[in-house]
Design a protein around this motif. Structure first.
Motif, PDB file in Angstrom:
ATOM      1  N   ARG A 168      12.943  78.993 -65.262  1.00 13.91           N
ATOM      2  CA  ARG A 168      13.380  79.628 -64.018  1.00 13.91           C
ATOM      3  C   ARG A 168      13.940  78.643 -62.985  1.00 13.91           C
ATOM      4  NH1 ARG A 168       7.873  82.145 -61.658  1.00 13.91           N
ATOM      5  NH2 ARG A 168       9.311  83.036 -60.143  1.00 13.91           N
ATOM      6  N   TYR A 169      13.581  77.358 -63.103  1.00 13.68           N
ATOM      7  CA  TYR A 169      14.057  76.379 -62.123  1.00 13.68           C
ATOM      8  C   TYR A 169      15.112  75.435 -62.706  1.00 13.68           C
ATOM      9  CZ  TYR A 169       9.999  78.161 -59.626  1.00 13.68           C
ATOM     10  OH  TYR A 169       9.083  78.984 -59.014  1.00 13.68           O
ATOM     11  N   ASP A 170      15.625  75.762 -63.884  1.00 10.46           N
ATOM     12  CA  ASP A 170      16.697  74.954 -64.473  1.00 10.46           C
ATOM     13  C   ASP A 170      17.942  74.988 -63.589  1.00 10.46           C
ATOM     14  OD1 ASP A 170      15.003  74.662 -66.606  1.00 10.46           O
ATOM     15  OD2 ASP A 170      16.289  75.687 -68.063  1.00 10.46           O
ATOM     16  N   THR A 171      18.663  73.876 -63.561  1.00  5.73           N
ATOM     17  CA  THR A 171      19.991  73.850 -62.955  1.00  5.73           C
ATOM     18  C   THR A 171      21.039  73.841 -64.059  1.00  5.73           C
ATOM     19  OG1 THR A 171      19.287  72.694 -60.943  1.00  5.73           O
ATOM     20  CG2 THR A 171      21.604  72.494 -61.566  1.00  5.73           C
ATOM     21  N   LEU A 172      21.948  74.796 -64.002  1.00  8.62           N
ATOM     22  CA  LEU A 172      23.053  74.870 -64.949  1.00  8.62           C
ATOM     23  C   LEU A 172      24.359  74.751 -64.176  1.00  8.62           C
ATOM     24  CD1 LEU A 172      21.912  77.773 -67.309  1.00  8.62           C
ATOM     25  CD2 LEU A 172      21.728  75.317 -67.691  1.00  8.62           C
ATOM     26  N   THR A 173      25.293  74.004 -64.714  1.00  6.27           N
ATOM     27  CA  THR A 173      26.593  73.852 -64.062  1.00  6.27           C
ATOM     28  C   THR A 173      27.524  74.972 -64.509  1.00  6.27           C
ATOM     29  OG1 THR A 173      27.551  72.505 -65.824  1.00  6.27           O
ATOM     30  CG2 THR A 173      26.295  71.352 -64.089  1.00  6.27           C
ATOM     31  N   PRO A 236      23.004  79.927 -51.934  1.00  9.79           N
ATOM     32  CA  PRO A 236      21.894  78.981 -52.033  1.00  9.79           C
ATOM     33  C   PRO A 236      22.121  77.802 -52.958  1.00  9.79           C
ATOM     34  CG  PRO A 236      21.406  80.997 -53.227  1.00  9.79           C
ATOM     35  CD  PRO A 236      22.675  81.251 -52.471  1.00  9.79           C
ATOM     36  N   GLY A 237      23.105  77.881 -53.861  1.00 10.31           N
ATOM     37  CA  GLY A 237      23.325  76.764 -54.772  1.00 10.31           C
ATOM     38  C   GLY A 237      22.174  76.632 -55.753  1.00 10.31           C
ATOM     39  N   THR A 238      21.341  75.611 -55.563  1.00 12.61           N
ATOM     40  CA  THR A 238      20.167  75.425 -56.434  1.00 12.61           C
ATOM     41  C   THR A 238      18.857  75.695 -55.689  1.00 12.61           C
ATOM     42  OG1 THR A 238      20.101  73.056 -55.938  1.00 12.61           O
ATOM     43  CG2 THR A 238      21.372  73.729 -57.860  1.00 12.61           C
ATOM     44  N   PRO A 269      19.316  79.912 -58.692  1.00  9.38           N
ATOM     45  CA  PRO A 269      20.427  80.846 -58.910  1.00  9.38           C
ATOM     46  C   PRO A 269      21.679  80.212 -59.489  1.00  9.38           C
ATOM     47  CG  PRO A 269      20.278  80.287 -56.598  1.00  9.38           C
ATOM     48  CD  PRO A 269      19.105  79.626 -57.263  1.00  9.38           C
ATOM     49  N   SER A 270      21.606  78.933 -59.883  1.00 11.35           N
ATOM     50  CA  SER A 270      22.763  78.324 -60.536  1.00 11.35           C
ATOM     51  C   SER A 270      23.074  79.013 -61.858  1.00 11.35           C
ATOM     52  CB  SER A 270      22.543  76.829 -60.761  1.00 11.35           C
ATOM     53  OG  SER A 270      21.497  76.591 -61.693  1.00 11.35           O
ATOM     54  N   ILE A 271      22.131  79.772 -62.414  1.00  9.88           N
ATOM     55  CA  ILE A 271      22.420  80.530 -63.637  1.00  9.88           C
ATOM     56  C   ILE A 271      23.416  81.647 -63.368  1.00  9.88           C
ATOM     57  CG2 ILE A 271      20.186  80.029 -64.682  1.00  9.88           C
ATOM     58  CD1 ILE A 271      19.458  83.005 -64.054  1.00  9.88           C
ATOM     59  N   ALA A 272      23.605  81.996 -62.085  1.00 13.86           N
ATOM     60  CA  ALA A 272      24.562  83.035 -61.709  1.00 13.86           C
ATOM     61  C   ALA A 272      25.810  82.451 -61.066  1.00 13.86           C
ATOM     62  CB  ALA A 272      23.917  84.044 -60.766  1.00 13.86           C
ATOM     63  N   ALA A 275      29.331  83.999 -60.034  1.00 13.01           N
ATOM     64  CA  ALA A 275      29.254  85.373 -60.532  1.00 13.01           C
ATOM     65  C   ALA A 275      28.150  86.160 -59.841  1.00 13.01           C
ATOM     66  CB  ALA A 275      29.017  85.397 -62.043  1.00 13.01           C
ATOM     67  N   GLY A 276      27.219  85.462 -59.114  1.00  9.03           N
ATOM     68  CA  GLY A 276      26.140  86.261 -58.557  1.00  9.03           C
ATOM     69  C   GLY A 276      25.036  85.526 -57.828  1.00  9.03           C
ATOM     70  N   GLU A 277      25.326  84.417 -57.150  1.00  9.42           N
ATOM     71  CA  GLU A 277      24.237  83.634 -56.543  1.00  9.42           C
ATOM     72  C   GLU A 277      23.870  84.045 -55.123  1.00  9.42           C
ATOM     73  OE1 GLU A 277      24.770  79.960 -54.296  1.00  9.42           O
ATOM     74  OE2 GLU A 277      26.495  79.524 -55.580  1.00  9.42           O
TER      75      GLU A 277
END
Length: 380
Positions: A168-173, A236-238, A269-272, A275-277
């Motif tokens: 849940r706290y992963d950062t994805l680019t 919010p970014g990360t 929310p970097s997973i979005a 598209a959706g952060e």
């Protein structure tokens, strides 16, 4: 962002006995006149169907009206607030499309530019080819680009219980999200039909970065959030938390609407991404969509382009423009806006074509509750 694994239907088990004890509240001039009584009942019905809590705000010629129902925190029993900030998911897409249309109006890009012009070599793999896909096709979901959230490994890692609590706290680019999509074949040839794909708007955010030299978040803040004074709206970014005031967000983290309920409020929310952060509140969303449809953010030509819609297969009453949806209600009224979902949060924001009557509302559970019923109640 579309929450694939947790939005599973219109009925579900009631969450807890605490819901039965929470009362609905309404504020504003219409609460005494009953002008929004049907909307209030639809919000209450969503809570009765199992949504933990709901918050809604409408604006029209009579002013602003708000209603809340249910609870914002299942542990403490605290109610939802009309001032709640919440994750808005794919409503982010309208903000992204607005910025790209502003850039077109400034002559800095064309919507008919091929994606490869701005992101050379990025859309490649398993039949994907950014030399054949236009920016316009990204914005109206006719590109055929595979939706990275439909990848089974991604789904297990970020939407189902075991994976969510591990990641849940992963950062994805954005580049990593696009790479997930490129592992799959396109859904169809560019322009052949329509299919919603979050990858389209990851790419759109990347295009903004290439055209302007700034992140899409910087441009949204400068061009939309600042000028409209959207004080509750942020990218919010990360950052994993939602600013106060806000409620908790809940999910089943399952393919079904039964079973335990989990608090999923904090996540990266970097997973979005683009598209959706985004995070906002109902009043800000009303202000944004009203301003957009009244031509305060785009020149007439660009607003017309945004409202040029394509057919959505399987839904004769909804058409998709450029980050903007046109829905014909049962009473014949058309409303323009978007919906969004992300873990524990589902949101709809719509307005009439003249921007004079707007509604935005949020459920802090992602597995039940009829959004269509609330919209119909307000506008019909």
């Amino acid at each position: 962002m579309h929450v694939r694994s947790t939005l599973v239907g219109a009925t579900a088990l009631l969450l807890s006995a605490a819901l039965a004890a929470t009362a609905a509240a309404a504020t504003g001039p219409a609460s005494s006149s009953g002008g929004h009584g049907a909307t209030r009942k639809a919000v209450e019905a969503a809570v009765a169907a199992g949504v933990p809590g709901a918050t809604a705000t409408a604006t029209d010629a009579h002013g602003a009206w708000s209603a809340t129902a249910g609870t914002g925190d299942l542990r403490t029993g605290a109610p939802r607030s009309a001032a709640d900030r919440y994750r808005v998911g794919s409503i982010t897409k309208t903000f992204v499309a607005t910025v790209l249309l502003q850039l077109e109006a400034e002559g800095r890009l064309s919507l008919d530019d091929k994606v490869d012009k701005w992101l050379p070599g990025v859309v490649r793999g398993h039949g994907h080819d950014g030399r054949r896909v236009t920016v316009r096709q990204l914005l109206n979901h006719t590109s055929g680009v595979f939706d990275y959230t439909a990848d089974e490994d991604f789904d297990r890692a970020y939407f189902l219980k075991d994976g969510f609590f591990q990641h849940r706290y992963d950062t994805l680019t954005p580049q990593e999200l696009v790479a997930i999509a490129m592992k799959h074949a396109p859904d169809f040839a560019p322009g052949a039909t329509w299919k919603y794909s979050n990858t389209n708007y990851i790419l759109a955010g990347m295009v903004i970065g290439k055209v302007t030299g700034h992140s899409y978040a910087t441009e949204i803040n400068r061009r939309v959030i600042g000028p409209l004074h959207l004080t509750a709206t942020s990218l919010p970014g990360t950052r994993v938390t939602v600013p106060q005031p806000s409620s908790r967000a809940y999910s089943k983290l399952s393919l079904t609407a039964t079973g335990p309920t989990y608090d999923v409020t904090t996540l990266n929310p970097s997973i979005a991404s683009s598209a959706g952060e985004m995070i906002s509140d109902s009043a800000d969303l009303d202000r944004f969509y009203a301003a957009l449809l009244r031509g305060k953010l785009l020149p007439a030509r660009q607003l017309k382009e945004m409202k040029a819609t394509v057919k959505i297969d399987g839904d004769p009453n909804t058409r998709y423009g450029l980050g903007l949806m046109d829905t014909r209600l049962t009473c014949g009224t058309h409303v323009w806006g978007h919906a969004g979902g992300i873990h524990g949060s589902t949101t709809t924001a719509v307005t009439t074509a003249d921007g004079r009557h707007a509604l935005a509302f949020n459920f802090n559970g992602d597995w039940t509750g009829s959004h269509a019923a609330v919209v119909e109640a307000e506008f019909c």
